[in-house]
Scaffold this motif. Sequence first.
Motif, PDB file in Angstrom:
ATOM      1  N   GLY A   7       0.810  -1.202   0.000  1.00 46.79           N
ATOM      2  CA  GLY A   7       0.000   0.000   0.000  1.00 46.79           C
ATOM      3  C   GLY A   7       0.848   1.257   0.000  1.00 46.79           C
ATOM      4  N   PRO A   8       0.221   2.418   0.060  1.00 48.14           N
ATOM      5  CA  PRO A   8       0.966   3.677   0.140  1.00 48.14           C
ATOM      6  C   PRO A   8       1.878   3.693   1.360  1.00 48.14           C
ATOM      7  CG  PRO A   8      -1.369   4.079  -0.268  1.00 48.14           C
ATOM      8  CD  PRO A   8      -1.238   2.625   0.067  1.00 48.14           C
ATOM      9  N   GLY A   9       3.064   4.238   1.192  1.00 45.93           N
ATOM     10  CA  GLY A   9       4.006   4.265   2.301  1.00 45.93           C
ATOM     11  C   GLY A   9       4.644   2.927   2.581  1.00 45.93           C
ATOM     12  N   ALA A  10       4.605   2.024   1.596  1.00 47.94           N
ATOM     13  CA  ALA A  10       5.227   0.698   1.721  1.00 47.94           C
ATOM     14  C   ALA A  10       4.680  -0.076   2.917  1.00 47.94           C
ATOM     15  CB  ALA A  10       6.751   0.822   1.808  1.00 47.94           C
ATOM     16  N   GLU A  11       3.394   0.032   3.137  1.00 48.54           N
ATOM     17  CA  GLU A  11       2.731  -0.738   4.176  1.00 48.54           C
ATOM     18  C   GLU A  11       1.860  -1.810   3.524  1.00 48.54           C
ATOM     19  OE1 GLU A  11       4.512   1.097   7.289  1.00 48.54           O
ATOM     20  OE2 GLU A  11       3.003  -0.484   7.511  1.00 48.54           O
ATOM     21  N   ARG A  13      -1.511  -3.867   3.076  1.00 43.23           N
ATOM     22  CA  ARG A  13      -2.918  -3.596   3.320  1.00 43.23           C
ATOM     23  C   ARG A  13      -3.760  -4.545   2.470  1.00 43.23           C
ATOM     24  NH1 ARG A  13      -5.580  -0.921  -0.746  1.00 43.23           N
ATOM     25  NH2 ARG A  13      -4.304   0.082  -2.349  1.00 43.23           N
ATOM     26  N   GLU A  49       3.814  -0.259  -5.565  1.00 45.36           N
ATOM     27  CA  GLU A  49       2.516  -0.209  -4.901  1.00 45.36           C
ATOM     28  C   GLU A  49       1.510  -1.074  -5.669  1.00 45.36           C
ATOM     29  OE1 GLU A  49      -0.840   3.111  -3.655  1.00 45.36           O
ATOM     30  OE2 GLU A  49       1.261   3.723  -3.907  1.00 45.36           O
TER      31      GLU A  49
END
Length: 317
Positions: A7-11, A13, A49
């Motif tokens: 996801g955004p910010g390399a998280e 999700r 992403e």
Amino acid sequence: MRALVVGPGAEGRFAEVPEPAPGPGQALVEVRHASVNFSDLRHIGRLPEGTVLGYDAAGVVLRAAEDGTGPREGARVAAFGAGAWAERAAFDTGSMAVVPEGVDLVRAAALPMAGLTALRSLRAAGPGPGSRVLVTGASGAVGRLAVQLAGRAGAHVIASVSRPERAARLAAGLGAPERAARPAAGLAAPADIVVGLDGVEPVDVAIETVGGPALVAAWALLKPGGNLQSVGWACGQPAVFPPNSTFSLGPARSLNSFGDVTAPADDLAHLLALVAAGELSVDIGLNSSWEDLEDVKAAQLGGSLTGKIVLTVGRTL
């Protein structure tokens, strides 16, 4: 279908993603369990992403490959391939193996990357009966399997861990005392479980999973003609070799990188057969729902957990 993606910010999700479209020589698998490798979460920022995460899976074939290769529809399988953390995934038939009766899918899911790495790095190093094999990070997923496989090859294994409590867990898992331990059933030679590398005598082979100072120390312990397989860098620290430490008299020592997980079907089937026969054990440190991703991430990156983390994706058999 649902999947865990970058996801955004390399998280990580959850996201709704398109159904996989199997290509030639691929089967469609309903993923029941998927395991977490250290690199899956540590290096998530290197992936674009939207990339579906994960590599290790176990489940049931929903649609066999159209070319007739690989497991049949309805077969329980373990698989290795990108995009494993999803409700369904398409895997090359050359990257899948049927899970034998008596082996549950949780343990099957924990085996692919760690098992292939342990098996193939030992094969590349070539330890023979009576050789001395050092395994660093021996309480980790790769290390624990390498200890067992080296013992089956008739080697004398020195299993190095970082802390006494990890030595105790490893010894208990192998059904052995901490020192001069007799490994689990099916292993042919003694194994010493040690904390750190001080006092370790020279070795013929090193399977090195920690990196940094441990890599330097393992290299210093190699006998002339010995081989070190660098298969991990769990500590995240640089390895600083003293001047002239790469020089030694006699037959050349060698340091090799390892990362060959191509065409794993036969080796994966071999590893699963060993598990089914009770000759190889897989340590599960945490079996959690994939809904608990944040807790899983904390456990994986926190450094306190030993054994594989397995995500339950759907219903189990």
